[in-house]
Design an enzyme around this catalytic site. Sequence first.
Site, short mmCIF file in Angstrom:
data_model
loop_
_atom_site.label_atom_id
_atom_site.label_comp_id
_atom_site.label_asym_id
_atom_site.label_seq_id
_atom_site.Cartn_x
_atom_site.Cartn_y
_atom_site.Cartn_z
N CYS A 1 24.69 33.21 -36.65
CA CYS A 1 25.72 33.01 -37.66
C CYS A 1 27.07 33.42 -37.10
O CYS A 1 27.16 34.39 -36.33
CB CYS A 1 25.37 33.85 -38.89
SG CYS A 1 26.48 33.63 -40.27
N HIS B 1 20.28 28.97 -45.48
CA HIS B 1 21.20 29.90 -44.81
C HIS B 1 22.55 29.92 -45.52
O HIS B 1 23.11 30.98 -45.81
CB HIS B 1 21.35 29.46 -43.34
CG HIS B 1 22.28 30.30 -42.54
ND1 HIS B 1 21.83 31.21 -41.62
CD2 HIS B 1 23.64 30.36 -42.50
CE1 HIS B 1 22.88 31.80 -41.05
NE2 HIS B 1 23.98 31.30 -41.57
N GLU B 2 23.09 28.74 -45.82
CA GLU B 2 24.42 28.66 -46.43
C GLU B 2 24.41 29.10 -47.89
O GLU B 2 25.35 29.76 -48.34
CB GLU B 2 24.98 27.24 -46.29
CG GLU B 2 25.22 26.81 -44.85
CD GLU B 2 26.11 27.75 -44.04
OE1 GLU B 2 27.01 28.39 -44.64
OE2 GLU B 2 25.93 27.83 -42.82
N HIS C 1 24.66 32.75 -48.13
CA HIS C 1 26.04 33.25 -48.02
C HIS C 1 26.72 33.30 -49.39
O HIS C 1 27.47 34.24 -49.67
CB HIS C 1 26.87 32.37 -47.08
CG HIS C 1 26.66 32.63 -45.63
ND1 HIS C 1 26.85 33.86 -45.05
CD2 HIS C 1 26.27 31.80 -44.63
CE1 HIS C 1 26.60 33.78 -43.76
NE2 HIS C 1 26.24 32.55 -43.48
#
Length: 115
Positions: free
Chosen positions: A38, A80-81, A84
């Site tokens: 990342c 993953h996003e 965030h």
Amino acid sequence: IITVNIPDEKKDKDKIYTLFNPNIILYSQKKITLEEGCLSLPKQYAEIERPEEIEVEYFNNKNEKIIEKKNGFEARILQHEIDHLHGKLFVDYLSSLKRNMLIKRVKKLEKMGKI
């Protein structure tokens, strides 16, 4: 908001789309472990286990509600996003020992001016 740009080598064209208010509504039982990194932790990578397939709900740029199944690399990117958006990094899936080791390495690289 998440904007995704995934290279599609078969079609020789990138798959680009934007997700507004994305929410994962279903995770597959089958999981797969792959290396992730990342920009939040430069030059750091770790093996992370995630569901292989998800069902994601979001609004597109025309304000249409979309529900789609995603699998493989695209599912991993979205997980993953979306993490965030919830304040979570890939290192949050690691043991505290491994997470602290990665964070210390980033601080050392910063001190050395390498990132």
